[in-house]
Design an enzyme around this catalytic site. Sequence first.
Site, PDB file in Angstrom:
ATOM      1  N   GLU A 106       0.730  -1.332  -0.161  1.00 38.33           N
ATOM      2  CA  GLU A 106       0.193  -0.051  -0.087  1.00 38.33           C
ATOM      3  C   GLU A 106       0.765   1.352   0.046  1.00 38.33           C
ATOM      4  OE1 GLU A 106      -3.958  -1.570   2.098  1.00 38.33           O
ATOM      5  OE2 GLU A 106      -2.589  -0.853   3.535  1.00 38.33           O
TER       6      GLU A 106
ATOM      7  N   ASP B 151      -8.680  -9.013   4.327  1.00 37.51           N
ATOM      8  CA  ASP B 151      -8.440  -7.888   5.200  1.00 37.51           C
ATOM      9  C   ASP B 151      -9.476  -7.659   6.250  1.00 37.51           C
ATOM     10  OD1 ASP B 151      -7.173  -5.541   6.053  1.00 37.51           O
ATOM     11  OD2 ASP B 151      -7.786  -4.184   4.560  1.00 37.51           O
TER      12      ASP B 151
ATOM     13  N   GLU C  85     -12.891  -2.173  11.952  1.00 42.94           N
ATOM     14  CA  GLU C  85     -12.722  -1.387  10.789  1.00 42.94           C
ATOM     15  C   GLU C  85     -13.820  -1.692   9.933  1.00 42.94           C
ATOM     16  OE1 GLU C  85      -9.377  -0.926   6.868  1.00 42.94           O
ATOM     17  OE2 GLU C  85      -9.110  -1.958   8.958  1.00 42.94           O
TER      18      GLU C  85
END
Length: 686
Positions: A285, A359, A387
């Site tokens: 990332e 993820d 998240e």
Amino acid sequence: MTGEDGSQLWLSFPTLENFPQRWQEQFASLRIAGSSATMRVVQAELKDGLGRLLGSEIALRDDAGLIVGTPSQSQQIASLKWESELAAQGSEGYLIRWANLEGRQRLIIASQGETGLLYGVFDLLRHLQMGMPLDSLDIAERPRLGLRMLNHWDNLDGSIERGYAGRSLWKWEELPGKIDPRYAAYARACASIGINATALNNVNADPRILEKNYLRKVAVLADIFRPYGLRVFLSANFAAPIMVGGLKTADPLDQKVADWWKHKAAEIYELVPDFGGWLVKANSEGQPGPQDYHRTHADGANVLADALQDHGGIVIWRAFVYDEKVDPDRIKRAYKEFKPLDGKFRDNVMVQVKNGPLDFMPREPFHPLFGAMRKTPVMAEVQAAQEYTGQAKHLVFLGTMWKEFLDSDTCAEGEGSTVGKVLEENKNGGTEVPVPVELTGMAAVANTGDGVNWCGHDFSQANWYAFGRLAWNPDLPAEHITEEWIGQTFTCDSGVLQTIKQMMLSSREIYVNYTMPLGLHHLIGGDHYAPMPWNDSEPRADWTATYYHRASADGIGVDRTAHGDRATGQYFPAVAEVFDDVEKCPENLILWFHRLSWDHVMRSGRALHEELRARYFQGAEAAAGLEKTWQTLKGKIDPGRHAAVAKRLAIQTADSALWRDRCVAYFQNIYLRAGRAAIGGALRIN
């Protein structure tokens, strides 16, 4: 309970009602051997905890009914000849049992190490608060994983990436001169559930954390944490030799780079003698890494590991990588990059692998790297920060998710080789070179912030708690953990406890049903919160929703079987066989591994499009049910926290309906475009 605000977490220790007089007398006095910083904490925790539970002052006396110490500190404990049993528990383990000393039955907390004594103290206090039997108390406990770690994604400016409970606990602008009392409170909470390590800063690391002025601040935190057995780690930016070191390269095979890391390590250990090591996110990332110099992840990890080797530190190298050049399917990429590197890492490198191959989705299969890295220590990474599971606005107890993960059978050494056993047994799938216990572990992305109740949602505290307990013992049942947390946080009243327990144990499945059922995943936009199954415009294709569900007129899901992109081939054969077979594949993962037509008959007898709709409606209805159930507890939970939770549950009810309506409508429209209007009418939103 009145005046509660959640700030004391599970450590409020309310006075026990109807506590038998004989036990009052037994615990009215204690004897503590040793005077180190840790032993002072042990004494303070026992005096305060017992004092509050019993509602009386606790005395320190030589003839006490409760004795705490190590054999080397206490002649009384040494006389019991428990050395071999204590050795089996290690320095972090402990014994709690009755023994006859000097003509009187006394309760003993003994360990080889002072941190083990502290863990034993918290276990005894938990035992008392939960009203467990005392007459035959005989506990032998040891942590099953060596490294039990919180990873904070906190930034130096006080913000938190994926933080939902306020700003960072660490007041960098005030340190080292001003000490927030929450630092010790944080360490105390971690110690109470056996957490022994913390990485203070974001894995997307600001290289300034390695500068001398910040290291002095880190040293203050390490000094505060040390008596609680909590060891400090730092996330390191791989390009730090350039960004703060003034070098022109960060090439891991450049001698100047190696020397820079060695000098930096020596500088840190001068300030923090028990520094744990570096956590690294590299070539992921946009983060810099060894591949920038055409080197491998092993090359990058090893240069940092060499710098730490003489100091006893370790490198934790994250396997969260997904270079699109490696494979068209994102979930296959980490395995393809790291499996060939097995055995090429230094002995003090651990590879940190997320629980699933994508993820932190609400549900994923376990990552195929568990059991596959046969010569490399592998630790698990889970996420307490919610998240993708409601971001502390929704009640989602993650203990059930993590148990599902830990109990998943890798079949690495035949049936029964669960992820938990792979992590624990120092074998990593049958390695020819067993690794030391300190190189076993599990980490959680922290969910703490500076809000009054630490975690945003009062029930999100349970995820911090559950992580600590499962990292200590991956075999603990989720039901047991919920009972402990509820009893210490709210009440031990059996009726209320059972009601809350059922809410918690059902909450994750409820969330999955109203967001991403049947193996669907990543149906979100950039905020990772709101439903956006139509999302097809992100900087990368593998950040969109359509990349993952691929819904079209002919069906939905991704064929990852041996007949598709062969992702199942990354698992051991017995597991791959199950995932490959549409009849054997767990239905809760069916669309992860299989592409099915809308008319595929599910095990309920419904067509897939009907089953999908039913799951969304069931989930939203059950979420509304959580809100209604909580209202039945009004007057049985302290008013402040009852109101705070009720407010969050109302948000969850509304959000679950939004998820249901948007997702059902979106998938319905795709199905209708297939020209099946008659059947498609069954998908109408009522």
